[in-house]
Design a protein around this motif. Sequence first.
Motif, PDB file in Angstrom:
ATOM      1  N   SER B  93       0.860  -1.059   0.077  1.00  0.00           N
ATOM      2  CA  SER B  93      -0.042  -0.086   0.086  1.00  0.00           C
ATOM      3  C   SER B  93       0.735   1.270   0.166  1.00  0.00           C
ATOM      4  O   SER B  93       2.031   1.323   0.273  1.00  0.00           O
ATOM      5  CB  SER B  93      -1.184   0.119   1.012  1.00  0.00           C
ATOM      6  OG  SER B  93      -0.041   0.241   2.405  1.00  0.00           O
ATOM      7  N   THR B  94       0.251   2.382  -0.308  1.00  0.00           N
ATOM      8  CA  THR B  94       0.901   3.585  -0.401  1.00  0.00           C
ATOM      9  C   THR B  94       0.550   4.310   0.755  1.00  0.00           C
ATOM     10  O   THR B  94      -0.503   3.949   1.517  1.00  0.00           O
ATOM     11  CB  THR B  94       0.520   4.504  -1.730  1.00  0.00           C
ATOM     12  OG1 THR B  94      -0.735   4.634  -1.829  1.00  0.00           O
ATOM     13  CG2 THR B  94       1.138   3.779  -2.982  1.00  0.00           C
ATOM     14  N   PRO B  95       1.070   5.338   1.139  1.00  0.00           N
ATOM     15  CA  PRO B  95       0.776   6.247   2.263  1.00  0.00           C
ATOM     16  C   PRO B  95      -0.387   6.884   2.210  1.00  0.00           C
ATOM     17  O   PRO B  95      -0.207   8.268   2.044  1.00  0.00           O
ATOM     18  CB  PRO B  95       2.175   7.104   2.613  1.00  0.00           C
ATOM     19  CG  PRO B  95       2.628   7.021   1.302  1.00  0.00           C
ATOM     20  CD  PRO B  95       2.539   6.011   0.527  1.00  0.00           C
ATOM     21  N   GLN B  96      -1.678   6.344   2.060  1.00  0.00           N
ATOM     22  CA  GLN B  96      -2.732   7.154   1.589  1.00  0.00           C
ATOM     23  C   GLN B  96      -3.383   7.701   3.021  1.00  0.00           C
ATOM     24  O   GLN B  96      -3.041   6.855   4.103  1.00  0.00           O
ATOM     25  CB  GLN B  96      -3.926   6.228   1.178  1.00  0.00           C
ATOM     26  CG  GLN B  96      -3.656   5.333  -0.200  1.00  0.00           C
ATOM     27  CD  GLN B  96      -4.450   4.446  -0.286  1.00  0.00           C
ATOM     28  OE1 GLN B  96      -5.756   4.144  -0.071  1.00  0.00           O
ATOM     29  NE2 GLN B  96      -4.078   3.372  -1.344  1.00  0.00           N
ATOM     30  N   SER B  97      -4.077   8.534   2.792  1.00  0.00           N
ATOM     31  CA  SER B  97      -4.832   9.260   4.020  1.00  0.00           C
ATOM     32  C   SER B  97      -6.022   8.250   4.505  1.00  0.00           C
ATOM     33  O   SER B  97      -6.419   7.560   3.469  1.00  0.00           O
ATOM     34  CB  SER B  97      -5.219  10.439   3.839  1.00  0.00           C
ATOM     35  OG  SER B  97      -6.291  10.647   2.651  1.00  0.00           O
ATOM     36  N   LYS B  98      -6.498   8.378   5.433  1.00  0.00           N
ATOM     37  CA  LYS B  98      -7.684   7.507   5.806  1.00  0.00           C
ATOM     38  C   LYS B  98      -8.728   7.766   5.158  1.00  0.00           C
ATOM     39  O   LYS B  98      -9.601   6.800   4.236  1.00  0.00           O
ATOM     40  CB  LYS B  98      -8.196   7.789   7.348  1.00  0.00           C
ATOM     41  CG  LYS B  98      -9.358   6.754   7.522  1.00  0.00           C
ATOM     42  CD  LYS B  98      -9.847   7.066   9.212  1.00  0.00           C
ATOM     43  CE  LYS B  98     -10.881   6.267   9.654  1.00  0.00           C
ATOM     44  NZ  LYS B  98     -12.435   6.253   8.555  1.00  0.00           N
ATOM     45  N   ALA B 100      -8.814   8.479   1.892  1.00  0.00           N
ATOM     46  CA  ALA B 100      -8.486   7.906   0.483  1.00  0.00           C
ATOM     47  C   ALA B 100      -8.627   6.377   0.505  1.00  0.00           C
ATOM     48  O   ALA B 100      -8.562   5.808  -0.385  1.00  0.00           O
ATOM     49  CB  ALA B 100      -7.148   8.217   0.053  1.00  0.00           C
ATOM     50  N   GLY B 101      -8.783   5.823   1.883  1.00  0.00           N
ATOM     51  CA  GLY B 101      -9.350   4.446   1.830  1.00  0.00           C
ATOM     52  C   GLY B 101      -7.952   3.389   2.356  1.00  0.00           C
ATOM     53  O   GLY B 101      -8.715   2.123   2.755  1.00  0.00           O
ATOM     54  N   ASN B 102      -6.675   3.898   2.207  1.00  0.00           N
ATOM     55  CA  ASN B 102      -5.894   2.971   3.008  1.00  0.00           C
ATOM     56  C   ASN B 102      -6.017   1.579   2.127  1.00  0.00           C
ATOM     57  O   ASN B 102      -5.813   0.520   2.735  1.00  0.00           O
ATOM     58  CB  ASN B 102      -5.941   2.573   4.451  1.00  0.00           C
ATOM     59  CG  ASN B 102      -5.888   4.074   5.109  1.00  0.00           C
ATOM     60  OD1 ASN B 102      -6.696   4.518   5.962  1.00  0.00           O
ATOM     61  ND2 ASN B 102      -4.785   5.033   4.658  1.00  0.00           N
ATOM     62  N   LYS B 103      -6.255   1.360   0.880  1.00  0.00           N
ATOM     63  CA  LYS B 103      -6.230   0.287   0.354  1.00  0.00           C
ATOM     64  C   LYS B 103      -4.882  -0.449   0.098  1.00  0.00           C
ATOM     65  O   LYS B 103      -4.101   0.014  -0.172  1.00  0.00           O
ATOM     66  CB  LYS B 103      -6.998   0.403  -1.060  1.00  0.00           C
ATOM     67  CG  LYS B 103      -8.615   1.201  -1.196  1.00  0.00           C
ATOM     68  CD  LYS B 103      -9.166   1.297  -2.267  1.00  0.00           C
ATOM     69  CE  LYS B 103      -8.122   2.407  -3.043  1.00  0.00           C
ATOM     70  NZ  LYS B 103      -8.788   2.790  -4.296  1.00  0.00           N
ATOM     71  N   LEU B 104      -5.187  -1.968   0.164  1.00  0.00           N
ATOM     72  CA  LEU B 104      -4.069  -2.829  -0.118  1.00  0.00           C
ATOM     73  C   LEU B 104      -4.223  -3.376  -1.641  1.00  0.00           C
ATOM     74  O   LEU B 104      -5.220  -3.493  -2.057  1.00  0.00           O
ATOM     75  CB  LEU B 104      -4.092  -3.933   0.853  1.00  0.00           C
ATOM     76  CG  LEU B 104      -3.671  -3.498   2.360  1.00  0.00           C
ATOM     77  CD1 LEU B 104      -3.943  -4.997   3.096  1.00  0.00           C
ATOM     78  CD2 LEU B 104      -2.106  -3.289   2.521  1.00  0.00           C
TER      79      LEU B 104
END
Lengths: 112, 116
Positions: B93-98, B100-104
């Motif tokens: 995963s990328t360092p997404q914000s919450k 943005a979904g925090n997708k794997l």
Amino acid sequence: SQTIHQWPATLVQPVGSPLSLECTVEGTSNPNLYWYRQAAGRGLQLLFYSVGIGQISSEVPQNLSASRPQDRQFILSSKKLLLSDSGFYLCACRGTPGIEQYFGPGTRLTVT
Amino acid sequence: QQQVKQSPQSLIVQKGGIPIINCAYENTAFDYFPWYQQFPGKGPALLIAIRPDVSEKKEGRFTISFNKSAKQFSLHIMDSQPGDSATYFCAASTPQSKAAGNKLTFGGGTRVLVKP
């Protein structure tokens, strides 16, 4: 630590019938919630995710919908099931704070 | 660019052997790499995870090796046992914000069979 409950564990439904799968989470608040589907012997396909109550994002167009009526409740639904909806449905949770994503025990759906 | 390619699809080893599962990625923004273990009929369980600032991480008999320059990471199961027979998934995963979904992003999975 987080605990994820899914029910029912198994379900056999005829084509054209409605569907409702439920996921509830304990041990965290304001989590991100996810629905995945896994076909037999295959990988994990993300269907929907939710970052908060009433907020649903769809990853793939399909016969299913999702809702999040409460902070720790996530529901997967269909109005009319298709044979292709058969599979293993997994709910997952990423708590706040935290980076780890945890999976529930899954629901095995067979559409006949 | 969001793909994670996992190999092999299946693997058979004798008890005590060291199954090695490899994953490769293209997105250099990935900064979190977990591995999951799934037994038949069960949900995947988080096994071990690594960040790109370390080259190796061990937890019990499970070791992740990470090669940032090659954009590859692998799982080694030391002294494998029949009870390790399962499907293993890598993810990133990328360092997404919450928000943005925090997708794997998951690899396709590797079915490991450890023979007694």
